[in-house]
Design an enzyme around this catalytic site. Sequence first.
Site, short mmCIF file in Angstrom:
data_model
loop_
_atom_site.label_atom_id
_atom_site.label_comp_id
_atom_site.label_asym_id
_atom_site.label_seq_id
_atom_site.Cartn_x
_atom_site.Cartn_y
_atom_site.Cartn_z
N TRP A 37 0.88 -1.18 0.00
CA TRP A 37 0.00 0.00 0.00
C TRP A 37 0.91 1.23 0.00
O TRP A 37 1.80 1.33 0.87
CB TRP A 37 -0.87 -0.05 1.25
CG TRP A 37 -1.81 1.11 1.40
CD1 TRP A 37 -2.62 1.62 0.44
CD2 TRP A 37 -2.03 1.89 2.59
NE1 TRP A 37 -3.34 2.67 0.97
CE2 TRP A 37 -3.00 2.86 2.28
CE3 TRP A 37 -1.51 1.85 3.88
CZ2 TRP A 37 -3.46 3.78 3.20
CZ3 TRP A 37 -1.97 2.76 4.81
CH2 TRP A 37 -2.93 3.72 4.47
N ASP B 34 -0.72 -5.79 9.12
CA ASP B 34 -1.75 -4.84 8.73
C ASP B 34 -2.97 -5.65 8.27
O ASP B 34 -2.89 -6.40 7.30
CB ASP B 34 -1.22 -3.96 7.58
CG ASP B 34 -2.20 -2.85 7.21
OD1 ASP B 34 -3.32 -2.83 7.74
OD2 ASP B 34 -1.82 -2.00 6.37
N ALA C 253 -6.45 -4.90 7.09
CA ALA C 253 -7.40 -3.85 6.70
C ALA C 253 -8.62 -4.40 5.98
O ALA C 253 -9.58 -3.67 5.76
CB ALA C 253 -6.69 -2.83 5.81
N LYS D 36 -13.27 -0.83 5.91
CA LYS D 36 -13.81 -1.58 4.77
C LYS D 36 -14.92 -2.52 5.21
O LYS D 36 -16.00 -2.52 4.64
CB LYS D 36 -12.71 -2.38 4.08
CG LYS D 36 -11.35 -1.69 4.02
CD LYS D 36 -11.27 -0.58 3.02
CE LYS D 36 -9.96 0.18 3.20
NZ LYS D 36 -9.66 1.12 2.17
C1 LMR Z 1 -6.68 2.21 -0.75
O1 LMR Z 1 -5.68 1.49 -0.70
O2 LMR Z 1 -7.18 2.63 -1.81
C2 LMR Z 1 -7.39 2.58 0.53
O3 LMR Z 1 -6.76 1.99 1.61
C3 LMR Z 1 -7.60 4.05 0.68
C4 LMR Z 1 -6.36 4.78 1.04
O4 LMR Z 1 -6.39 5.47 2.07
O5 LMR Z 1 -5.35 4.70 0.33
#
Ligand code: LMR
Length: 396
Positions: A127, A208, A210, A243
């Site tokens: 990410w 993590d 999420a 989410k």
């Molecule tokens: C994403 O990866 O699109 C989401 O987790 C939103 C973000 O905050 O980046």
Amino acid sequence: MFEALPEPKADAILSLMAAFRADTRPNKMDLGVGIYKDSAGKTPVMRAIKSAETRLLESQDTKAYVSPTGSAPFCAAMIAQVFGKDADTSRIRAAQSVGGSGALRVLADLLKEGRPDAEIWVSDPSWPNHVPLMKAAGYSLQNYPYYDAATGQVRIDDMLATLSKAKSGDIVLLHGCCHNPTGADLSTDEWNRVIDLLLEKDLFPFVDLAYQGFGDGLEEDAAAVRLMASRVPEMVVAASCSKNLGLYRERVGAAMLLGKNEADATRAHGRLGSVIRANYSMPPDHGANTTEIVLSDDGLNNEWREELEAMRQRMVGLRQAFSEALRKRSNSDRFDYIAAQKGMFSRLPLSTAHIDSLREDHAIYIVGDGRINVAGLPEGGLDKLADAICTVLGDD
Ligand code: LMR
């Protein structure tokens, strides 16, 4: 003062979100930011959340402070959701956090106090916000290879070979399920190999989590965390409610830790409270309080689980239908990996030029690394999308 500041860096995902909003073309398609969308392209408030909010509005009679670590019943409910309802909680503690990102940050700060010299190892890719977030907490970062774009699989041997060079005490950031951005998860056997290495090299796991509930199911997606907790002496987990409870803007999550023993866990939890107090004093209440109502009421809990499961199944179905549309249009099996991957994201083999062309010529918004949000795939427009993708790819 301000003239001395460096130019702000655009965030790849957030700037795409802004560009999509500004686009006036009626046929535009958003496969960018990771938010769930239903078949009408909406991100509605979940029904169980709406009911819990109504109850909260009627019953809440004070807005007085709670505490830096937030609501104890919320934390207990999150521990049960992540570590299992029968988990031995004597070594586990949690603090309510400002979303999953807030949990990542306060846990990073906590670990920095414990081991100031540790580096953090992050998957390549990961990410995008993991990198600035960990740097802001004072860490220097290292990458471990993770994804093989040619096969859509995890490069487990390369990952382990690189991590075996980490120095004792270093921290390894792992995606608990539904890897963002690749959708390629470790198998149970691969998780065990990673854990063997963490134990052998004295590396600290930072998970993590999420997207619990978006991969194989709410319980199934916690399997890696639970396996890890059964084998390692210490770990931390950043869990998000953005989410799976659709609470994005409410900023709800939990910073969780497993200590070597009860006394260690209690000390770490106390320090976590101090870290939070020094950062923002206390977390916001509304979303966590709503979550607490949903998780503690059997009726609402069942309703929420059903809604979440329907969302998950919709994404599984979209994965299959999209990989079929691409198979048909490209006359090849090169996109079959999309059907087998997990969660909200997969990556397409697109260059910057391909991605620019999709946005400019077809009003299709995809993150610059080729990541697509599976929940944003248009149920009735998959052939058209597959056609646009194969058109920009040409012979590539
Ligand atoms: C994403 O990866 O699109 C989401 O987790 C939103 C973000 O905050 O980046």
